[in-house]
Write an enzyme that holds these catalytic residues in place. Structure first.
Site, PDB file in Angstrom:
ATOM      1  N   ALA A   1       0.870  -1.176   0.000  1.00  0.00           N
ATOM      2  CA  ALA A   1       0.000   0.000   0.000  1.00  0.00           C
ATOM      3  C   ALA A   1       0.909   1.229   0.000  1.00  0.00           C
ATOM      4  CB  ALA A   1      -0.880  -0.015   1.246  1.00  0.00           C
TER       5      ALA A   1
ATOM      6  N   GLY B   1       0.612  -5.111   0.672  1.00  0.00           N
ATOM      7  CA  GLY B   1      -0.541  -5.157  -0.238  1.00  0.00           C
ATOM      8  C   GLY B   1      -0.216  -5.832  -1.564  1.00  0.00           C
TER       9      GLY B   1
ATOM     10  N   GLU C   1      -0.464  -9.454  -0.891  1.00  0.00           N
ATOM     11  CA  GLU C   1      -1.897  -9.720  -0.692  1.00  0.00           C
ATOM     12  C   GLU C   1      -2.644  -9.755  -2.023  1.00  0.00           C
ATOM     13  OE1 GLU C   1      -1.989  -6.471   2.219  1.00  0.00           O
ATOM     14  OE2 GLU C   1      -2.900  -7.863   3.640  1.00  0.00           O
TER      15      GLU C   1
ATOM     16  N   GLU D   1       4.463  -5.423   7.141  1.00  0.00           N
ATOM     17  CA  GLU D   1       3.696  -4.350   7.810  1.00  0.00           C
ATOM     18  C   GLU D   1       4.154  -4.053   9.232  1.00  0.00           C
ATOM     19  OE1 GLU D   1       2.369  -6.668   5.874  1.00  0.00           O
ATOM     20  OE2 GLU D   1       0.852  -5.757   4.584  1.00  0.00           O
TER      21      GLU D   1
HETATM   22  N1  CO8 Z   1       4.613   3.214  -0.592  1.00  0.00           N
HETATM   23  C1  CO8 Z   1       5.063   4.395  -1.081  1.00  0.00           C
HETATM   24  N2  CO8 Z   1       6.272   4.559  -1.663  1.00  0.00           N
HETATM   25  C2  CO8 Z   1       7.068   3.472  -1.742  1.00  0.00           C
HETATM   26  C3  CO8 Z   1       6.678   2.217  -1.256  1.00  0.00           C
HETATM   27  C4  CO8 Z   1       5.383   2.100  -0.660  1.00  0.00           C
HETATM   28  N3  CO8 Z   1       4.907   0.942  -0.208  1.00  0.00           N
HETATM   29  N4  CO8 Z   1       7.689   1.347  -1.462  1.00  0.00           N
HETATM   30  C5  CO8 Z   1       8.664   2.029  -2.073  1.00  0.00           C
HETATM   31  N5  CO8 Z   1       8.303   3.316  -2.237  1.00  0.00           N
HETATM   32  C6  CO8 Z   1       9.076   4.401  -2.869  1.00  0.00           C
HETATM   33  C7  CO8 Z   1      10.247   4.830  -1.993  1.00  0.00           C
HETATM   34  O1  CO8 Z   1       9.812   5.745  -1.012  1.00  0.00           O
HETATM   35  C8  CO8 Z   1      11.172   5.442  -3.008  1.00  0.00           C
HETATM   36  O2  CO8 Z   1      10.689   6.739  -3.323  1.00  0.00           O
HETATM   37  P1  CO8 Z   1      11.769   7.928  -3.549  1.00  0.00           P
HETATM   38  O3  CO8 Z   1      12.589   7.493  -4.732  1.00  0.00           O
HETATM   39  O4  CO8 Z   1      10.895   9.094  -3.844  1.00  0.00           O
HETATM   40  O5  CO8 Z   1      12.574   8.030  -2.305  1.00  0.00           O
HETATM   41  C9  CO8 Z   1      10.936   4.568  -4.248  1.00  0.00           C
HETATM   42  O6  CO8 Z   1       9.686   3.909  -4.043  1.00  0.00           O
HETATM   43  C10 CO8 Z   1      12.002   3.505  -4.425  1.00  0.00           C
HETATM   44  O7  CO8 Z   1      12.095   2.793  -3.212  1.00  0.00           O
HETATM   45  P2  CO8 Z   1      13.495   2.497  -2.473  1.00  0.00           P
HETATM   46  O8  CO8 Z   1      14.461   3.588  -2.762  1.00  0.00           O
HETATM   47  O9  CO8 Z   1      13.192   2.194  -1.046  1.00  0.00           O
HETATM   48  O10 CO8 Z   1      13.948   1.209  -3.278  1.00  0.00           O
HETATM   49  P3  CO8 Z   1      14.928   0.047  -2.730  1.00  0.00           P
HETATM   50  O11 CO8 Z   1      15.203  -0.818  -3.916  1.00  0.00           O
HETATM   51  O12 CO8 Z   1      16.068   0.604  -1.976  1.00  0.00           O
HETATM   52  O13 CO8 Z   1      14.040  -0.799  -1.677  1.00  0.00           O
HETATM   53  C11 CO8 Z   1      12.037  -1.941  -0.948  1.00  0.00           C
HETATM   54  C12 CO8 Z   1      12.934  -1.534  -2.138  1.00  0.00           C
HETATM   55  C13 CO8 Z   1      12.775  -2.950  -0.068  1.00  0.00           C
HETATM   56  C14 CO8 Z   1      10.793  -2.597  -1.535  1.00  0.00           C
HETATM   57  C15 CO8 Z   1      11.677  -0.693  -0.125  1.00  0.00           C
HETATM   58  O14 CO8 Z   1      11.198   0.323  -1.006  1.00  0.00           O
HETATM   59  C16 CO8 Z   1      10.594  -0.932   0.892  1.00  0.00           C
HETATM   60  O15 CO8 Z   1      10.859  -1.501   1.943  1.00  0.00           O
HETATM   61  N6  CO8 Z   1       9.335  -0.491   0.610  1.00  0.00           N
HETATM   62  C17 CO8 Z   1       8.232  -0.600   1.521  1.00  0.00           C
HETATM   63  C18 CO8 Z   1       7.699  -1.996   1.535  1.00  0.00           C
HETATM   64  C19 CO8 Z   1       6.592  -2.111   2.538  1.00  0.00           C
HETATM   65  O16 CO8 Z   1       6.769  -1.895   3.732  1.00  0.00           O
HETATM   66  N7  CO8 Z   1       5.374  -2.479   2.062  1.00  0.00           N
HETATM   67  C20 CO8 Z   1       4.242  -2.649   2.889  1.00  0.00           C
HETATM   68  C21 CO8 Z   1       3.432  -1.403   2.942  1.00  0.00           C
HETATM   69  S1  CO8 Z   1       2.090  -1.517   4.099  1.00  0.00           S
HETATM   70  C22 CO8 Z   1       0.950  -2.405   3.291  1.00  0.00           C
HETATM   71  O17 CO8 Z   1       1.096  -2.808   2.170  1.00  0.00           O
HETATM   72  C23 CO8 Z   1      -0.313  -2.667   4.029  1.00  0.00           C
HETATM   73  C24 CO8 Z   1      -1.386  -3.190   3.097  1.00  0.00           C
HETATM   74  C25 CO8 Z   1      -2.738  -3.041   3.654  1.00  0.00           C
HETATM   75  C26 CO8 Z   1      -3.105  -1.629   3.882  1.00  0.00           C
HETATM   76  C27 CO8 Z   1      -4.435  -1.458   4.426  1.00  0.00           C
HETATM   77  C28 CO8 Z   1      -4.373  -0.539   5.563  1.00  0.00           C
HETATM   78  C29 CO8 Z   1      -5.465   0.012   6.145  1.00  0.00           C
END
Ligand code: CO8
Length: 259
Positions: free
Chosen positions: A65, A110, A113, A133
């Site tokens: 998400a 997500g 999921e 998460e």
């Molecule tokens: N949301 C928003 N932006 C994101 C997300 C995300 N989930 N994941 C990555 N990005 C963005 C980063 O902020 C970054 O943006 P910017 O270039 O502007 O700084 C860009 O994408 C590239 O990301 P990274 O530089 O971090 O790339 P890396 O290759 O270094 O790392 C990863 C890749 C490991 C995937 C890392 O980006 C990461 O850990 N991302 C988050 C993953 C995560 O925690 N996902 C779970 C989110 S919570 C969720 O999904 C809950 C679902 C249900 C929700 C319902 C709730 C009510």
């Protein structure tokens, strides 16, 4: 229809929906969820799509998400986000259209999921899957606490969700989270091959098989068998059952009419 965050292509009975928001690793913001929903509705009503391949542009499938949107939401907002994603994912899971997730890269939160709501998952060796998460102080909110344990068992689901650990595609295959792992260059060909194979089978048989498996996995054996008997009756009232069996006896390819 023009979309900002997805691409939709159709070729005969097979459609490919690509989530295309690479600057955020295809994270599911509200607009992207709305677009997937609307694209999926268009496939449901086009009268020809039998299989949808879901994939992500560039290095991610879906990195979860949109964390920026999660930050802004209060308790009621969180509930609405969860309802919206869960409603869409359940629609995909319950649909007559078969869905194949072609997991090309990160499928986290997500994203994992969404892949689990699909009928079949094929992953690239580059894919990483998980429910991270808890790292953010939240829980899976698009069905992850429910579908992961159904796919891989309660203990493994707890291990993955409570640690937030990511799995390689190979490890995901070992526990039954993905069905196949292939080289990155082969991913879309493999998904297309499977999609076309499924689309060539008796369409009513495919959709009733999917329904019966879904129903049976949520109920007891007696209820599931009763459901299967009803679906068996339904298929025996179809022209396609006569065509399929006749074609076999005449040693020719069947010409299914979806009726
Ligand atoms: N949301 C928003 N932006 C994101 C997300 C995300 N989930 N994941 C990555 N990005 C963005 C980063 O902020 C970054 O943006 P910017 O270039 O502007 O700084 C860009 O994408 C590239 O990301 P990274 O530089 O971090 O790339 P890396 O290759 O270094 O790392 C990863 C890749 C490991 C995937 C890392 O980006 C990461 O850990 N991302 C988050 C993953 C995560 O925690 N996902 C779970 C989110 S919570 C969720 O999904 C809950 C679902 C249900 C929700 C319902 C709730 C009510």
């Amino acid at each position: 229809m023009a979309y900002n965050n997805i691409q939709l292509e159709s070729d005969g009975h097979v459609a490919v929906l690509t989530i295309n928001r690479p600057k955020a690793l295809n994270a599911l913001n509200d607009e992207t969820l709305t677009e997937i929903d609307s694209a999926f509705d268009s496939l449901l009503s086009d009268g020809q799509t039998r299989v949808m391949i879901l994939t992500g542009a560039e290095k991610a499938f879906v990195a979860g998400a949109d964390i920026g949107e999660l930050l802004k939401a209060d308790a009621e907002g969180g509930k609405q986000i969860s309802i919206k994603g869960n409603t869409l994912f359940k629609k995909i899971e319950d649909a007559d259209i078969v869905s194949i997730a072609a997991v090309n890269g990160f499928a986290l939160g997500g994203g994992c999921e969404l892949a689990m709501a699909c009928d079949i998952r094929i992953a690239s060796v580059k894919a990483k899957l998980g429910q991270p998460e808890v790292n953010l102080g939240v829980i899976p909110g698009y069905g992850g606490t429910q579908r992961l344990s159904r796919l891989v068992g309660k203990g493994k689901a707890k291990e993955l969700i409570l640690t937030g650990d990511m799995l390689t595609a190979e490890d995901a295959q070992k526990i039954g989270l993905v069905e196949k792992v292939v080289d990155p260059e082969a991913l879309m060909d493999e998904a297309q091959k499977m999609a076309k194979k499924i689309a060539s089978k008796g369409p009513i048989a495919v959709k009733l098989s999917k329904k019966a498996i879904n129903y049976g996995s949520e109920t007891n054996l007696d209820d599931g068998i009763a459901f299967e008997i009803e679906k068996f009756k339904e298929i025996f009232g179809s022209d396609d059952k006569n065509e399929g069996t006749q074609a076999f006896l005449e040693k020719r390819a069947p010409n299914f009419q979806n009726k």
